[in-house]
Design a protein around this motif. Structure first.
Motif, PDB file in Angstrom:
ATOM      1  N   GLN A   1      23.503  47.785  36.252  1.00 31.77           N
ATOM      2  CA  GLN A   1      24.399  47.833  35.090  1.00 31.77           C
ATOM      3  C   GLN A   1      23.660  47.359  33.826  1.00 31.77           C
ATOM      4  OE1 GLN A   1      25.923  46.115  38.106  1.00 31.77           O
ATOM      5  NE2 GLN A   1      26.245  48.267  38.595  1.00 31.77           N
ATOM      6  N   PRO A   2      22.693  48.127  33.365  1.00 36.09           N
ATOM      7  CA  PRO A   2      21.844  47.683  32.246  1.00 36.09           C
ATOM      8  C   PRO A   2      22.642  47.449  30.964  1.00 36.09           C
ATOM      9  CG  PRO A   2      21.511  50.020  32.699  1.00 36.09           C
ATOM     10  CD  PRO A   2      22.325  49.486  33.822  1.00 36.09           C
ATOM     11  N   ASP A   3      22.203  46.462  30.204  1.00 34.30           N
ATOM     12  CA  ASP A   3      22.719  46.209  28.866  1.00 34.30           C
ATOM     13  C   ASP A   3      21.571  45.640  28.033  1.00 34.30           C
ATOM     14  OD1 ASP A   3      22.468  43.492  29.554  1.00 34.30           O
ATOM     15  OD2 ASP A   3      24.590  43.273  29.981  1.00 34.30           O
TER      16      ASP A   3
ATOM     17  N   VAL B   1      17.163  47.032  37.220  1.00 34.43           N
ATOM     18  CA  VAL B   1      18.240  46.470  36.410  1.00 34.43           C
ATOM     19  C   VAL B   1      19.534  47.134  36.849  1.00 34.43           C
ATOM     20  CG1 VAL B   1      19.169  46.160  34.099  1.00 34.43           C
ATOM     21  CG2 VAL B   1      16.701  46.074  34.459  1.00 34.43           C
TER      22      VAL B   1
ATOM     23  N   ALA C   1      20.824  42.603  26.900  1.00 29.63           N
ATOM     24  CA  ALA C   1      20.209  41.366  27.379  1.00 29.63           C
ATOM     25  C   ALA C   1      19.325  41.622  28.600  1.00 29.63           C
ATOM     26  CB  ALA C   1      21.289  40.334  27.701  1.00 29.63           C
ATOM     27  N   LYS C   2      19.798  42.468  29.503  1.00 29.93           N
ATOM     28  CA  LYS C   2      19.019  42.762  30.703  1.00 29.93           C
ATOM     29  C   LYS C   2      17.768  43.570  30.372  1.00 29.93           C
ATOM     30  CE  LYS C   2      23.051  42.638  33.783  1.00 29.93           C
ATOM     31  NZ  LYS C   2      23.945  43.458  34.639  1.00 29.93           N
TER      32      LYS C   2
ATOM     33  N   MET D   1      18.026  41.159  36.396  1.00 25.16           N
ATOM     34  CA  MET D   1      17.280  42.122  37.218  1.00 25.16           C
ATOM     35  C   MET D   1      17.521  41.843  38.693  1.00 25.16           C
ATOM     36  SD  MET D   1      13.549  42.789  35.568  1.00 25.16           S
ATOM     37  CE  MET D   1      13.094  41.064  35.683  1.00 25.16           C
ATOM     38  N   TYR D   2      17.374  42.882  39.494  1.00 19.70           N
ATOM     39  CA  TYR D   2      17.557  42.768  40.926  1.00 19.70           C
ATOM     40  C   TYR D   2      16.421  43.481  41.619  1.00 19.70           C
ATOM     41  CZ  TYR D   2      19.273  44.101  45.548  1.00 19.70           C
ATOM     42  OH  TYR D   2      19.389  44.323  46.881  1.00 19.70           O
TER      43      TYR D   2
ATOM     44  N   GLN E   1      16.099  43.353  27.559  1.00 19.39           N
ATOM     45  CA  GLN E   1      15.163  42.415  26.945  1.00 19.39           C
ATOM     46  C   GLN E   1      14.495  41.574  28.013  1.00 19.39           C
ATOM     47  OE1 GLN E   1      14.242  42.162  23.578  1.00 19.39           O
ATOM     48  NE2 GLN E   1      12.660  40.929  24.558  1.00 19.39           N
ATOM     49  N   ALA E   2      15.236  41.159  29.019  1.00 24.07           N
ATOM     50  CA  ALA E   2      14.656  40.377  30.108  1.00 24.07           C
ATOM     51  C   ALA E   2      13.641  41.207  30.890  1.00 24.07           C
ATOM     52  CB  ALA E   2      15.766  39.885  31.038  1.00 24.07           C
ATOM     53  N   LEU E   3      13.919  42.495  31.058  1.00 27.02           N
ATOM     54  CA  LEU E   3      13.002  43.375  31.783  1.00 27.02           C
ATOM     55  C   LEU E   3      11.702  43.538  31.010  1.00 27.02           C
ATOM     56  CD1 LEU E   3      12.539  45.551  34.083  1.00 27.02           C
ATOM     57  CD2 LEU E   3      13.356  47.214  32.407  1.00 27.02           C
TER      58      LEU E   3
ATOM     59  N   GLY F   1      19.858  50.125  26.959  1.00 26.51           N
ATOM     60  CA  GLY F   1      19.885  50.721  28.292  1.00 26.51           C
ATOM     61  C   GLY F   1      20.398  52.142  28.341  1.00 26.51           C
TER      62      GLY F   1
END
Length: 366
Positions: A352-354, A350, A356-357, A1-2, A359-361, A261
């Motif tokens: 370039q979501p995928d 996020v 893993a990202k 995340m950013y 799930q982290a979000l 995503g």
């Protein structure tokens, strides 16, 4: 995340002074739900008043209210109406009597996950109530909370999304993602409101959005109401516009986001994402975390609503297609995560979501 850099003090002051946020389409007033009839905009601004849940479900189905967050909010107030009626007519057995109305509300639109999210939240509130207690105050407080949280989330997303945009940018949006589609302020249009107010956006373009013309009728109306200039274009003109090099971001909303995503949004969004990638234009999706459906692995699993052929064959009730012509009228399409540069939620951004990202979000609070 950013997380982009937040606005400075001066920009926050501008956000306060130049709010660009005057519209509310879903209102609880004097014991009834009032919905701004979006089918009649921009020619007529008229609220319809509702006191029964089935009528709210029909309003959702008939596009009186539309936009995933606004659908969820309207449904939440529909539960309030259902429980009030059930308690008055069924006494201690009122909870069982509410189930049919909840099923009716859930069936109103199949794609917008916010509908099911809001109903599940209202169901949890229902389950916590004693059978002999009037449910009105508790359920109304929960629906009010859903509305207030949506507006707060939209303002947070507006700030985060605008922080990604360089000063002097032109942007293109699709469909309607503003106050009409939410509790207030908007998702993608909230980013545009925030970016315009902070001086980061210098021009706003909007697709007309066939066949319901949400861009022409609703987005253009919202922006002009809030003194933000907007330029409309036909869907077929988007490629030529992006080729000019002026637009730096395409900014859209979402009706459902899957675990990888991918995003379901108004039909035409997928094509814009392809055009944006080809022309080197960034593509931003803005939606609250309630739009994320981690139970679906990919966009292939999203149910896509097919609407009546007449919506495509006619305009304003007058047939424009040749007699005998048929129509294919999906209301949404799916944009793969690989075409999305930034996914903005109230929880963060996020890039370039995928899987893993995502799930982290969402974490454990999915």
């Amino acid at each position: 995340m950013y997380a982009p850099q937040p606005f400075g003090c001066r920009e926050r002051l501008l956000m306060t002074l130049l709010d660009h946020d005057r519209i509310r389409a879903v209102v609880w007033r004097d014991g009834s739900l009032e919905l701004l009839d979006q089918r009649r905009l921009p020619q007529c601004e008229a609220f319809l008043r509702f006191n029964e849940a089935p009528a709210v479900a029909q309003a959702i189905r008939n596009m009186v209210v539309r936009g995933a967050p606004a659908i969820g909010i309207a449904a939440a107030y529909g539960v309030v109406l259902a429980a009030r009626h059930a308690f008055a007519t069924h006494g201690d057995d009122w909870q069982a009597a509410v189930r049919g109305d909840l099923q009716c509300l859930a069936a109103a639109r199949p794609t917008a996950v916010n509908l099911f999210w809001a109903l599940a939240r209202m169901q949890r509130c229902l389950d916590a109530l004693a059978p002999n207690v009037d449910p009105l105050l508790a359920l109304l407080a929960e629906a009010d909370a859903i509305l207030a949280e949506d507006i707060a989330a939209n303002r947070r997303m507006g700030e985060l999304g605008a922080g990604l945009i360089d000063a002097g940018s032109a942007v293109l949006t699709h469909c309607n993602t503003g106050s009409l589609a939410t509790g207030g302020f908007g998702t993608a249009l909230g980013v545009i409101r925030a970016g315009w107010t902070a001086g980061r956006i210098e021009a706003v373009f909007a697709d007309e959005t066939r066949p319901w013309l949400q861009g022409a009728r609703l987005t253009a109306w919202e922006l002009t109401q809030d003194d933000i200039p907007v330029t409309l274009l036909a869907e077929g003109a988007a490629a030529h516009l992006l080729r000019q090099g002026r637009v730096r971001w395409v900014i859209v909303g979402a009706d459902r986001i899957t675990a990888d995503g991918s995003v379901a949004n108004k039909i035409g969004t997928y094509g814009l994402a392809i055009l944006a990638r080809y022309h080197g234009v960034k593509f931003m999706v803005v939606a609250p975390s309630s739009t994320v459906d981690m139970a679906l692995a990919s966009g292939d699993e999203i149910p896509i609503e097919q609407r009546a052929a007449d919506e495509l064959l006619s305009v304003g009730g007058a047939r424009v297609a040749a007699d005998g012509a048929g129509a294919w009228n999906p209301s949404f399409d799916v944009t793969p995560a690989a075409l999305i540069d930034a996914l903005v939620t109230e929880r963060g951004v996020v890039l370039q979501p995928d899987r893993a990202k995502m799930q982290a979000l969402m974490g454990d609070g999915v």
